[in-house]
Design a protein around this motif. Structure first.
Motif, short mmCIF file in Angstrom:
data_model
loop_
_atom_site.label_atom_id
_atom_site.label_comp_id
_atom_site.label_asym_id
_atom_site.label_seq_id
_atom_site.Cartn_x
_atom_site.Cartn_y
_atom_site.Cartn_z
N ARG A 208 0.85 -1.06 -0.02
CA ARG A 208 0.22 0.05 -0.01
C ARG A 208 0.79 1.21 0.06
NH1 ARG A 208 -5.41 -0.80 0.79
NH2 ARG A 208 -5.91 -3.20 1.62
N THR A 231 4.02 -5.18 -5.36
CA THR A 231 2.71 -5.89 -4.94
C THR A 231 1.71 -5.10 -4.38
OG1 THR A 231 4.03 -6.35 -2.87
CG2 THR A 231 4.20 -7.95 -4.76
N LEU A 232 1.34 -4.13 -5.20
CA LEU A 232 0.18 -3.18 -4.65
C LEU A 232 -1.16 -3.86 -4.81
CD1 LEU A 232 1.27 0.16 -6.55
CD2 LEU A 232 1.75 -0.52 -3.91
N CYS A 234 -4.97 -3.80 -5.27
CA CYS A 234 -6.07 -2.85 -5.96
C CYS A 234 -6.82 -2.18 -5.07
CB CYS A 234 -7.07 -3.67 -6.83
SG CYS A 234 -6.11 -4.79 -8.15
N ASP A 235 -6.79 -0.67 -5.37
CA ASP A 235 -7.50 0.13 -4.47
C ASP A 235 -7.94 1.19 -5.57
OD1 ASP A 235 -7.18 2.97 -2.86
OD2 ASP A 235 -8.20 1.43 -1.89
N TYR A 239 -5.87 3.52 -8.00
CA TYR A 239 -6.29 3.64 -9.41
C TYR A 239 -6.36 5.31 -10.11
CZ TYR A 239 -9.18 3.25 -13.69
OH TYR A 239 -9.60 3.31 -14.96
N HIS A 260 2.44 -1.54 -14.38
CA HIS A 260 1.70 -1.10 -13.42
C HIS A 260 0.72 -2.24 -13.20
CE1 HIS A 260 3.77 2.68 -13.95
NE2 HIS A 260 3.46 2.72 -12.74
N THR A 261 0.85 -2.90 -11.97
CA THR A 261 -0.25 -4.03 -11.81
C THR A 261 -0.46 -3.97 -10.09
OG1 THR A 261 1.51 -5.76 -11.43
CG2 THR A 261 0.82 -5.57 -13.43
N CYS A 262 -1.82 -4.57 -9.88
CA CYS A 262 -2.06 -4.61 -8.65
C CYS A 262 -2.83 -6.18 -8.30
CB CYS A 262 -3.14 -3.70 -8.25
SG CYS A 262 -4.69 -3.70 -9.29
N SER A 271 -3.56 -10.95 -10.75
CA SER A 271 -3.00 -9.59 -10.97
C SER A 271 -3.45 -8.79 -11.87
CB SER A 271 -1.48 -9.96 -11.20
OG SER A 271 -0.72 -8.69 -11.54
N PHE A 274 -3.28 -2.35 -14.25
CA PHE A 274 -4.13 -0.82 -13.69
C PHE A 274 -4.73 -0.10 -14.94
CE2 PHE A 274 -2.36 -0.47 -9.35
CZ PHE A 274 -3.43 -0.31 -8.72
#
Length: 503
Positions: A208, A231-232, A234-235, A239, A260-262, A271, A274
């Motif tokens: 985060r 390793t973000l 998803c939020d 985004y 850029h992945t979440c 995964s 974004f």
């Protein structure tokens, strides 16, 4: 003279041997510079290469710092060795050191005073590809003018909050390919690092991000913040941040869209990209996002015009003072510089005659009695060249003329179509028979052709010298009619006079 100068200090130093750091400390600047000049060419460590002010000892299997190093060294390259630590004062005496490269060693920790005595000129420090675990607050406290710090490809799991506070001249920090789970963004907010343009945190383990701290960073820092390959989770707020940076054209997002992945609900097996799979974030476009944005300002001006920039501060008080930072990193304090910029008591900045080189981001800071800085406003100024009236007239006249010509051509095409029948060339009339030919053929009009001829009306004769046969003629209403209309200038005939025979 140098020998006498050191007498009484308890130290013994000779010109022919390498001068220890403590000897240099007792020498004054004139004597020290003279001695450094004398010893610059004769103290290159064995196995290393000395070229002018460059000392390189790459891949020499060193386990500790060389005991002999020219004191005039400006660039020291000790990469690809086996160094495990830097001794306290091991680099002392290198007062001209500008760049230090220690990549690909085995450094796990830096002792106190590791960079003590290197002077205040070290601007480039490469500690990449080592075994560092924690960046402690005292590591770089002696490097006040450091501009580039390379720490990528280590094993860093934590950076102490005060590790970067004293590095106010930092421009680029590379921390990618480590094991970071957080970063102290609050330690670089405001204008504590006014020159910072690149902060690479890619390829780490960040789950985060403290978006409240990130969104108040200067735009110059946000545009150079690299967060891909983490390793973000998803939020919606995250985004929104990335989408906003993409629309603003930040290279840190635009150039790494695929990376850029979440993780959906933090699940590593799921995964999502974004910036490609926007359907997963459809609800993020609805009102209710907890993230609020401070409005920015974009100003377009023409070259030569005065431009007034307002400082919209969020600090209340009667004893406020203002400070601006120009795109060229120039601090503008009251009353400004008399040539191009003027700063008013209310914080407004006047660019008296804007030029194209004045384009960029201007940052305003409000200072209270406690000397606490607060970022209040950023204005992106774009100055374009002014067009002269003659250029405008020429452009408009050329456009109007082009339209008129196009209209005339269309009308010509519609109403001046090519002729169909009346303007075609008529075929030429057949030539009138000559009197000689009438005399020759008239007696034989009513006589059937003799046997053995090749066709009706044709007489080959024994002494035939005709190259092209004469066209057939038929009698119609008592007159000759050509059965085959000759083309003009296409038939040539030779006639041979023969005696006329009568029945």
């Amino acid at each position: 003279m140098i020998k006498k100068h050191l007498q009484g200090t308890g130290f013994s130093c000779s010109v022919s041997s390498l001068i220890p750091a403590y000897c240099l400390a007792w020498l004054g600047p004139p004597t020290r510079d003279s001695l450094l000049f004398q010893l610059a060419g004769g103290s290159c460590p064995p196995g290393c290469l000395c070229a002018s002010d460059i000392l390189t000892c790459v891949s020499q299997g060193l386990e500790q710092l060389p005991s002999q190093m020219p004191v005039t060294t400006a660039v020291l390259d000790l990469s690809h060795n086996r160094l495990t630590q830097l001794e306290d004062g091991g680099l002392a005496g290198l007062l001209r050191l500008n760049a230090l490269r220690l990549a690909h060693n085995r450094l796990a920790r830096l002792l106190n005073g590791a960079f003590r005595g290197v002077g205040r000129g070290l601007r480039h420090l490469d500690l990449s590809s080592n075994e560092l675990h924690v960046i402690e607050h005292h590591y770089f406290q002696d490097l006040g003018v450091l501009e580039e710090l390379l720490l990528f490809n280590n094993r860093i799991v934590r950076i102490e909050s005060r590790a970067l506070i004293g590095l106010s001249h930092l421009r680029k920090v590379y921390l990618s390919h480590n094991r970071l789970t957080d970063f102290p963004f609050f330690s670089i907010k405001g204008h504590s690092h006014p020159f910072l343009r690149t902060l690479d945190l890619s390829s780490n383990r960040l789950p985060r991000l403290p978006l409240e701290d990130i969104t108040v960073l200067p735009v110059s820092v946000q545009s150079g913040l690299f967060l891909h390959n983490n390793t973000l989770i998803c939020d919606c707020d995250l985004y929104t941040v990335l989408r906003r940076w993409e629309k603003q054209g930040f290279g840190s997002v635009r150039d790494y869209r695929e990376q850029h992945t979440c993780l959906v609900y933090g699940e590593h097996r799921v995964s999502v990209h974004f910036l490609h799979n926007s359907r997963f974030f459809e609800n993020c476009t609805l009102p209710g996002s907890s993230l609020t944005w401070e409005p920015g300002a974009n100003l377009l001006a023409s070259a030569g015009d005065p431009v007034l920039l307002d400082c919209l501060t969020s600090i209340d008080g009667k004893s406020l003072s203002y400070l601006w930072v120009s795109p060229s990193q120039e601090y503008i304090a009251p009353p400004g510089n008399n040539q191009t910029l003027r700063l008013f008591p209310n914080g407004s900045l006047l660019i008296q005659a804007a030029q194209t080189e004045d384009s960029g981001i201007y940052m305003c800071m409000a200072v209270d009695r406690m000397q606490l800085y607060n970022r209040t406003w950023e204005v992106n100024v774009t100055v374009v060249s002014r067009r002269s009236p003659a250029d405008s007239f020429n452009t408009g006249f050329t456009t109007l003329l082009g339209c008129v010509v196009s209209l005339v051509l269309v009308l010509m095409y519609l109403y001046l179509t090519p002729c169909r029948c009346w303007c075609r060339t008529r075929p030429p009339l057949p030539p009138a028979p000559s009197p000689i030919s009438e005399q020759i053929t008239q007696p034989n009009l009513h006589k059937s052709p003799p046997s053995g001829t090749e066709g009706p009306g044709r007489k080959p004769g024994t002494n035939k010298h005709v190259v092209f046969l004469e066209p057939l003629r038929e009698v119609q209403n008592g007159r000759l009619r050509a059965s085959l209309m000759p083309e003009p200038k296409s038939i040539s005939s030779f006639f041979v006079e023969e005696p006329l025979t009568t029945g």
